[in-house]
Design a protein around this motif. Structure first.
Motif, mmCIF file in Angstrom:
data_model
loop_
_atom_site.group_PDB
_atom_site.id
_atom_site.type_symbol
_atom_site.label_atom_id
_atom_site.label_comp_id
_atom_site.label_asym_id
_atom_site.label_seq_id
_atom_site.Cartn_x
_atom_site.Cartn_y
_atom_site.Cartn_z
ATOM 1 N N GLU A 281 30.410 37.809 40.755
ATOM 2 C CA GLU A 281 29.927 38.379 39.644
ATOM 3 C C GLU A 281 28.162 38.294 39.570
ATOM 4 O O GLU A 281 27.830 37.095 40.037
ATOM 5 C CB GLU A 281 30.275 37.730 38.354
ATOM 6 N N CYS B 47 34.692 28.665 39.945
ATOM 7 C CA CYS B 47 33.645 29.668 39.772
ATOM 8 C C CYS B 47 32.383 28.598 40.545
ATOM 9 O O CYS B 47 32.072 27.578 39.842
ATOM 10 C CB CYS B 47 33.361 29.842 38.234
ATOM 11 N N GLN C 253 41.769 28.318 38.966
ATOM 12 C CA GLN C 253 40.573 29.131 39.131
ATOM 13 C C GLN C 253 39.180 28.332 39.283
ATOM 14 O O GLN C 253 39.360 27.113 38.956
ATOM 15 C CB GLN C 253 40.345 29.982 37.486
ATOM 16 N N GLN D 96 27.560 34.422 41.168
ATOM 17 C CA GLN D 96 28.889 33.701 40.824
ATOM 18 C C GLN D 96 29.796 34.076 41.541
ATOM 19 O O GLN D 96 30.275 35.146 41.524
ATOM 20 C CB GLN D 96 28.923 33.335 39.177
ATOM 21 N N ASP E 151 38.132 36.007 44.669
ATOM 22 C CA ASP E 151 38.627 36.843 43.556
ATOM 23 C C ASP E 151 37.711 37.868 43.285
ATOM 24 O O ASP E 151 37.918 38.926 43.433
ATOM 25 C CB ASP E 151 38.985 36.013 42.244
ATOM 26 N N HIS F 49 33.608 33.874 42.156
ATOM 27 C CA HIS F 49 34.966 33.217 41.491
ATOM 28 C C HIS F 49 36.123 33.283 42.568
ATOM 29 O O HIS F 49 36.204 34.402 43.153
ATOM 30 C CB HIS F 49 35.327 34.444 40.531
#
Length: 267
Positions: free
Chosen positions: A126, A30, A28, A133, A123, A135
């Protein structure tokens, strides 16, 4: 050039970073924009794409493998490390670190200009009070890496089914078998476990490492210190502990993405 953003990932040190994107598809990340570029208008329409190109700067820092390496790297303000040096030829990990190829025939981080190019999976985006942001998944970047540009991946232009892989096709990558006892898995947040296993399968050690089955290596991952040994093709996790307090304080992003139960154990 100046960074437009920085990416936050679960890997704060070069040790353990996958050698290409998508080798660890569950990792993951960000992307957080610098204030000047943290505008919703700047990412309007980006959510329609499935993949992105990132242009970024290598920050190789301190070579890893021990707890002391992790502490030294996290305490250093300058993360460029060995990125300052380059050679016209390098020893690619794909060839076991035993053969040389021209630097421009590889994706080595030791280049005249330390620029990286990575394709990641989008993904979600946000929208926060501090700006958008992004992701992403499958990034091969260390935590805090500066991002210089973001571009959409366009299949009809960027995908070439007839492309050839040069010398890489003659040296298929070999993954390790990971033995991860259930009692130790329980210390890793569920959302972080798949990415950790993928990183370990890629063999974080330096290419051509000596056969030292008794040596204990340390991987900093998601505010945890993951200890492991390697014997042949078998990697065994032997410890999962909270990261050192000095390291954890230098990576505030991890405090937000790791479960409170694990973070509560930190010194």
């Amino acid at each position: 050039m100046r960074p437009i953003a920085r990416i936050h990932t679960d890997l704060p040190q070069k040790f353990g970073i996958p050698r290409n994107s998508f080798l660890a598809p569950h990792l993951q990340g960000c992307i957080v924009f610098e204030p000047e570029f943290a505008l919703p208008q700047a990412v309007a329409g980006l959510e329609e794409f499935s993949h992105l190109w990132l242009i970024w700067a290598f920050e190789n820092g301190t070579p890893g493998g021990t707890a002391a390496d992790i502490a030294s790297d996290s305490a250093a303000a300058d993360k460029s490390g060995t990125a300052r040096a380059w050679s016209p030829t390098v020893r690619p990990p794909r060839l076991g670190g035993a053969e040389r190829r021209g630097v421009f025939a590889t994706r080595s981080p030791f280049r005249p200009n330390p620029l990286g190019l990575t394709c990641v999976k989008l993904d979600r985006i946000e929208l926060t009070d501090a700006g958008p942001q992004i992701h992403v998944l499958a990034a091969d970047l260390r935590d805090g890496t500066p991002i210089y540009d973001i571009k959409p991946y366009i299949p009809f232009a960027d995908c070439h089914p007839d492309a050839t892989g040069g010398w890489i096709e003659r040296a298929p990558w070999h993954e390790l078998e990971v033995e991860f006892p259930d009692g130790l898995r329980a210390h890793v947040p569920e959302a972080k476990l798949p990415g950790l296993i993928e990183v370990l399968q890629q063999d974080p050690r330096r290419a051509g490492s000596k056969h030292e089955p008794e040596r204990v290596y340390h991987l900093a991952y998601a505010a945890l210190d993951v200890a492991f040994t390697v014997d042949g093709d078998a990697l065994r996790v032997v410890g999962v502990d909270p990261a050192d307090a000095k390291y954890e304080a230098s990576a505030p992003f991890l405090r937000r993405i790791v479960s409170p139960g694990v973070m509560g154990k930190l010194p």
